[in-house]
Design an enzyme around this catalytic site. Sequence first.
Site, mmCIF file in Angstrom:
data_model
loop_
_atom_site.group_PDB
_atom_site.id
_atom_site.type_symbol
_atom_site.label_atom_id
_atom_site.label_comp_id
_atom_site.label_asym_id
_atom_site.label_seq_id
_atom_site.Cartn_x
_atom_site.Cartn_y
_atom_site.Cartn_z
ATOM 1 C CE LYS A 24 3.446 16.149 12.904
ATOM 2 N NZ LYS A 24 2.309 15.226 12.701
ATOM 3 N NE ARG B 206 1.991 14.329 19.929
ATOM 4 C CZ ARG B 206 3.322 14.382 19.892
ATOM 5 N NH1 ARG B 206 4.019 14.247 21.020
ATOM 6 N NH2 ARG B 206 3.949 14.573 18.755
ATOM 7 C CE LYS C 150 3.682 10.957 17.652
ATOM 8 N NZ LYS C 150 2.422 11.369 16.977
ATOM 9 C CD GLU D 251 12.031 15.307 5.174
ATOM 10 O OE1 GLU D 251 11.299 14.887 4.259
ATOM 11 O OE2 GLU D 251 12.452 14.574 6.090
ATOM 12 C CE LYS E 175 1.501 19.611 13.365
ATOM 13 N NZ LYS E 175 0.805 18.363 13.202
ATOM 14 C CB SER F 78 -2.628 22.139 19.879
ATOM 15 O OG SER F 78 -1.465 21.346 20.078
ATOM 16 C CE1 TYR G 185 -6.587 22.629 16.048
ATOM 17 C CE2 TYR G 185 -4.524 23.741 16.579
ATOM 18 C CZ TYR G 185 -5.211 22.600 16.200
ATOM 19 O OH TYR G 185 -4.532 21.439 15.969
HETATM 20 N N1 LIG Z 1 -1.030 15.963 12.531
HETATM 21 C C1 LIG Z 1 -1.590 17.044 13.197
HETATM 22 C C2 LIG Z 1 -0.901 17.425 14.436
HETATM 23 O O1 LIG Z 1 0.028 16.776 14.891
HETATM 24 C C3 LIG Z 1 -1.429 18.670 15.101
HETATM 25 C C4 LIG Z 1 -0.582 19.546 15.783
HETATM 26 C C5 LIG Z 1 -1.147 20.507 16.779
HETATM 27 O O2 LIG Z 1 -2.063 21.290 16.548
HETATM 28 O O3 LIG Z 1 -0.551 20.501 17.843
HETATM 29 MG MG LIG Z 2 9.739 13.686 3.959
#
Ligand SMILES: NCC(=O)CCC(=O)O
Ligand SMILES: [Mg+2]
Length: 380
Positions: free
Chosen positions: A247, A257, A269, A285, A300, A326, A365
Amino acid sequence: FSAVAPSSTGAATGNPDPVDKSMRGIDKEPSTFDPTAGENAALKRNNNDQVWVPQRARPRRNRKNATMRGMVRENIVTPSNFIYPLFIHEENYNQAIESMPGCERHSLESMLKEVGEAYNLGVKTFVLFPKVPDELKTNLGVEAYNPEGIVPRALRLIKAAYPDSIVCTDVALDPYSDQGHDGVVENGKILNDVTINQLCKQAVCQARAGSDVVAPSDMMDGRVKAIRDALDSEGFTDVSILSYTAKYASAYYGPFRDALDSHPGFGDKKTYQQDPANGREALIEAALDAAEGADMLMVKPGMPYLDIIRRLKDASPLPIAAYHVSGEYAMIKAACEKGWLNEKDVVMETLTCFKRAGADIILTYYAKQAAQWIEQDGLY
Ligand SMILES: NCC(=O)CCC(=O)O
Ligand SMILES: [Mg+2]
């Protein structure tokens, strides 16, 4: 194509034929099949007396028409590949999410209706994201393991109505954190091991409410092993772990968010999510998550990280998931609203490219909408 295609009307319209005659010659080569020729018929000599191999490879033959293309197609997207993320909140009405047109924060009743519609289109796997009221947010994120919290209640509703659905739950503190971070904060730092303890409580709470798959999205080190141990010690050996393995600290999460009202209260983050500049690190990872007992690995965001999807696919026999996040959704929506892209074409192409890159599972989505298009048009 017209700019380079041999044009038979070029002379009539006064345009010079743009294609060099020698290039057009390719199509005029004599057939290599000559029933009267001897052994050497396949090799002929051109004017410069050099050996040339007659044109035989014509990849276009396999693209001749839709039937031929369908026969040789390597990757096909089906509704069973999708995980449909749903936003839920405590209110009894739905609320639009401005930066994610077409997505809403659902009431539980509306969520169940949305699940039913997707289910009937073949999308039977879901992941839940709660928008938690500010007054329930704390540094320790204790609401994350409230058995009467919105996620356990939503889980029980879906599993009662659709027992063979798969409901995944997000394991991370950010929706429940008054700091908007994925972990417990002390002196501006995100505490790894204290956070893991909270995540274990959250995962067990979700398993008790019927979660099929817990999906830790926090990026703390060692949390997959700890969650596996916690689940097993509570008897939940059948609950899977879909780890957010790679991620990245991405700017593409902005609209999400907005949806959860979970923008980080300070900083960013980057001390726990990966640096977008790094690829090999994802392999570390992945190796750790696999060794710790993850059942599936996730990358992601999606589109800008197709290379990471491919590297994990090549490195691990575990199923690979891609999260079409998103910001990617919002970019497509915005361009399509302006009429600059064709939504159906661009979405189905994007989802197919995830599969080509190596994703077995796609969180998007667009899941329900894509399933509708597939139902109308047949498989892509
Ligand atoms: N833990 C889930 C997310 O951070 C979602 C990310 C997104 O759709 O932007
Ligand atoms: Mg890890």
